[in-house]
Design an enzyme around this catalytic site. Structure first.
Site, mmCIF file in Angstrom:
data_model
loop_
_atom_site.group_PDB
_atom_site.id
_atom_site.type_symbol
_atom_site.label_atom_id
_atom_site.label_comp_id
_atom_site.label_asym_id
_atom_site.label_seq_id
_atom_site.Cartn_x
_atom_site.Cartn_y
_atom_site.Cartn_z
ATOM 1 C CB THR A 173 -0.744 -0.018 1.121
ATOM 2 O OG1 THR A 173 -1.814 -1.121 1.198
ATOM 3 C CG2 THR A 173 -1.458 0.998 1.785
ATOM 4 N NE ARG A 201 -8.912 -7.145 2.525
ATOM 5 C CZ ARG A 201 -7.796 -6.563 2.495
ATOM 6 N NH1 ARG A 201 -7.378 -5.682 1.455
ATOM 7 N NH2 ARG A 201 -7.038 -6.333 3.521
ATOM 8 C CB VAL A 202 -13.049 -2.616 1.589
ATOM 9 C CG1 VAL A 202 -12.407 -1.236 1.909
ATOM 10 C CG2 VAL A 202 -13.815 -2.519 0.324
ATOM 11 C CG ASP A 204 -5.585 -0.548 6.447
ATOM 12 O OD1 ASP A 204 -5.533 -1.417 5.518
ATOM 13 O OD2 ASP A 204 -4.484 -0.073 6.856
ATOM 14 C CB THR A 224 1.402 0.352 4.601
ATOM 15 O OG1 THR A 224 1.645 -0.974 4.085
ATOM 16 C CG2 THR A 224 2.882 0.590 5.476
ATOM 17 C CG HIS A 226 -3.358 -8.231 8.496
ATOM 18 N ND1 HIS A 226 -2.993 -9.645 9.300
ATOM 19 C CD2 HIS A 226 -4.491 -8.734 7.768
ATOM 20 C CE1 HIS A 226 -4.011 -10.486 8.785
ATOM 21 N NE2 HIS A 226 -4.865 -9.910 8.088
ATOM 22 N N GLY A 227 -4.912 -5.125 6.974
ATOM 23 C CA GLY A 227 -5.952 -4.404 6.793
ATOM 24 C C GLY A 227 -7.038 -4.655 8.111
HETATM 25 N N1 GLY Z 1 -3.437 -2.161 3.927
HETATM 26 C C1 GLY Z 1 -3.883 -2.587 3.022
HETATM 27 C C2 GLY Z 1 -5.030 -3.397 3.068
HETATM 28 O O1 GLY Z 1 -5.048 -4.307 3.878
HETATM 29 O O2 GLY Z 1 -5.677 -3.670 2.122
#
Ligand code: GLY
Length: 309
Positions: A173, A201-202, A204, A224, A226-227
């Protein structure tokens, strides 16, 4: 270039993601961050706003092709690029985000148009319609598929193979934070999300408070990592709050890493306070970044950049 802007009054930092960046890609990531930093700095030196600067810097990262954003994005389970982005103005607290946008070249610019509209978040097919309506660059979704990412996706078994990207530690990211000559802060974050992600999927990145935050009373932050774990920690806002409580940006960034421990989350953050101090911290093997703190003047000032292990 405007001579009215004191070059020591502005500050900017960008990142290209925190993860297990393959060592062979370090140089491309470092160069991409430096170019984006320069682009944003030019905007600030021309008298542009922090909001203009973060948009310009993130556009450069999206166009670079080295990062998981714009034309370098990871592919989802269907082999499609689906983009999330957010932007926030620390002076007005206005925000704009898009999520799961397909056939869009520069997600951050569409997010900027959302910020300028009466809305805050536009998703899916609506994001593309909104992009078209507001004069943003749209394209055939196939044009956004980078050959490198197609090869990765195919090597991982494509959509049917249940790609295991654990060794990649999520993604790269991108983001930017800036302080302009008027003392205003802004932040922006943009991503293609996680590799092989389910359609729709979205993470953070487009969520204000999780993937980005900017408030002239505290700080500008872009995250950046693990969302799914950063979202519940509301990490971008939590770290900005540390600045509001009196910690300078470098200290807040380092303290922010300990917040990730609670969920064993992996990621990185850039933080900029109103004094123009920059903090960068990550708990992944590497993070790509470049930073220009306030107080740096002269014709050939030092640029601090990454990735660092
Ligand atoms: N940090 C980016 C995502 O998890 O999509």
């Amino acid at each position: 270039m405007s001579s009215s802007v004191d070059p020591t009054s502005i500050a900017i930092a960008v990142h290209g993601g925190a993860f297990a960046i393959p060592p062979g890609e370090y140089e491309a990531h470092r160069l991409g961050c430096r170019k984006a930093l320069e682009r944003g700095r030019e905007v600030l030196l021309d008298g542009g706003s922090a909001l203009d600067a973060v948009e310009a810097a993130v556009r450069a990262l999206e166009d670079d092709g080295s990062f998981d954003a714009g034309r370098g994005s990871f592919l989802d389970e269907t082999g499609t690029v689906s983009l999330d982005a957010g932007i926030m103005d620390g002076a007005t607290l206005k925000t704009g985000s898009i999520a799961a946008g397909i056939g869009i070249r520069n997600a951050v610019t569409v997010a900027r148009r959302v910020l300028e509209s009466p809305h805050a978040v536009i998703v899916g097919e609506g994001a593309r319609l909104f992009a078209e309506r507001t004069g943003c660059d749209v394209c055939d979704p196939a044009e956004m598929v980078h050959p490198r990412e197609l090869a990765r996706w195919q090597a991982a078994g494509g959509g049917g193979g249940g790609p295991n990207w654990a060794s990649q530690l999520f993604g790269d990211t991108v983001g930017a934070v800036a302080l302009d000559a008027q003392g205003n802060l802004a932040a922006a974050t943009s991503t293609g999300g996680s590799p092989g992600k389910p359609r729709g999927r979205v993470g953070d990145s487009p969520f204000v408070g999780a993937g980005l935050f900017a408030d002239n009373r505290s700080a500008a932050t872009s995250t950046t990592g693990h969302g799914e774990r950063i979202i519940p920690l509301v990490w971008a806002k939590a770290v900005a709050d540390l600045v509001e409580r009196g910690h300078a940006a470098p200290q807040a960034a380092t303290m922010g890493l300990t917040m990730l421990d609670r969920l064993d989350a992996k990621g990185g953050i850039i933080v900029l306070d109103r004094q123009g101090n920059v903090g960068v911290a990550w708990n992944t093997p590497a993070m790509a970044f470049a930073a220009w703190p306030a107080g740096v003047g002269g014709a050939r000032p030092e640029i601090k950049d990454g990735p660092r292990a």
